[in-house]
Scaffold this active site. Sequence first.
Site, PDB file in Angstrom:
ATOM      1  N   THR A 249       0.863  -1.233  -0.204  1.00 35.89           N
ATOM      2  CA  THR A 249      -0.046  -0.027  -0.007  1.00 35.89           C
ATOM      3  C   THR A 249       0.664   1.173  -0.011  1.00 35.89           C
ATOM      4  O   THR A 249       1.989   1.198  -0.170  1.00 35.89           O
ATOM      5  CB  THR A 249      -1.048  -0.172   1.219  1.00 35.89           C
ATOM      6  N   ASN A 250       0.461   2.398   0.217  1.00 37.84           N
ATOM      7  CA  ASN A 250       1.069   3.638   0.395  1.00 37.84           C
ATOM      8  C   ASN A 250       0.584   4.417   1.519  1.00 37.84           C
ATOM      9  O   ASN A 250      -0.198   4.261   2.158  1.00 37.84           O
ATOM     10  CB  ASN A 250       1.078   4.205  -1.151  1.00 37.84           C
ATOM     11  N   HIS A 251       1.322   5.743   1.652  1.00 42.81           N
ATOM     12  CA  HIS A 251       1.097   6.752   2.628  1.00 42.81           C
ATOM     13  C   HIS A 251       0.020   7.508   2.397  1.00 42.81           C
ATOM     14  O   HIS A 251      -0.029   8.566   3.137  1.00 42.81           O
ATOM     15  CB  HIS A 251       2.313   7.413   3.037  1.00 42.81           C
TER      16      HIS A 251
END
Length: 225
Positions: A33-35
């Site tokens: 996933t990412n931030h």
Amino acid sequence: VVAFFQPKLLAGKRVLVTAGPTFEALDPIRGITNHSSGKMGFALARAAREAGADVTLVAGPVHLPTPRGVTRIDVKSAREMLQATLGEEPRADVFVATAAVADWRPAAQSEQKIKKPASGAAPVVAFTENPDILQTVAQGARARSGALFCVGFAAETHDLAAHARAKLVRKGIPLIVGNIGPLTFGLDDNQMLLVDAQGVRELPRASKTVLARQLVAEIARRIAG
Ligand code: CTP
Ligand code: CA
């Protein structure tokens, strides 16, 4: 400022927004996933609603409250986000893609937890490209006929205006909003560049709430004109 005082610039319009990250499973308990916090997309959904629009928010995994009066569809992966978006796109007048969609997903998802082998060898994960949700919508019949106004976001670490303009052309959209990521991720403030065929306009640093209202006004002006 209370919603009541916002001019109803988008009364009678349907706005579709994607927001947040996507989560791409590797096995039942792991994934990439990412931030992305989803804050910009949620602020935009709220601002569009305050401007009188009927708003649907397709949200990746984020812990944010649904803005009042907004219809929310929760998804995890890019492919789920695409399906949800395509399900709503036929009724939308405006599509704003703020989501930080994972560009790749693990090529295979294991049904069981991947265990460490006794040999100690690390697994090699193969990735496959995810569908481009914005580009898919922008190349659809409604966007091409002008019935659906598409807006992209571009998070870049360098050469913001040039990269944003390249994306505008590549995806075939009339407006893209550039922001300097990852510096913006999770923050309440942002600083944006509006890039379109006419040129570049800077929206100075402000809260995501204020910027979302400015963007709503820009979109309303463009679909009216
Ligand atoms: N986008 C999308 N689906 C994807 C990738 C991106 O809908 N699979 C949308 C984003 O929501 C954003 C815009 O496309 O509105 C630009 O996303 P960005 O990640 O900046 O661009 P990419 O085309 O993925 O290029 P890169 O990540 O290599 O800069
Ligand atoms: Ca990307």
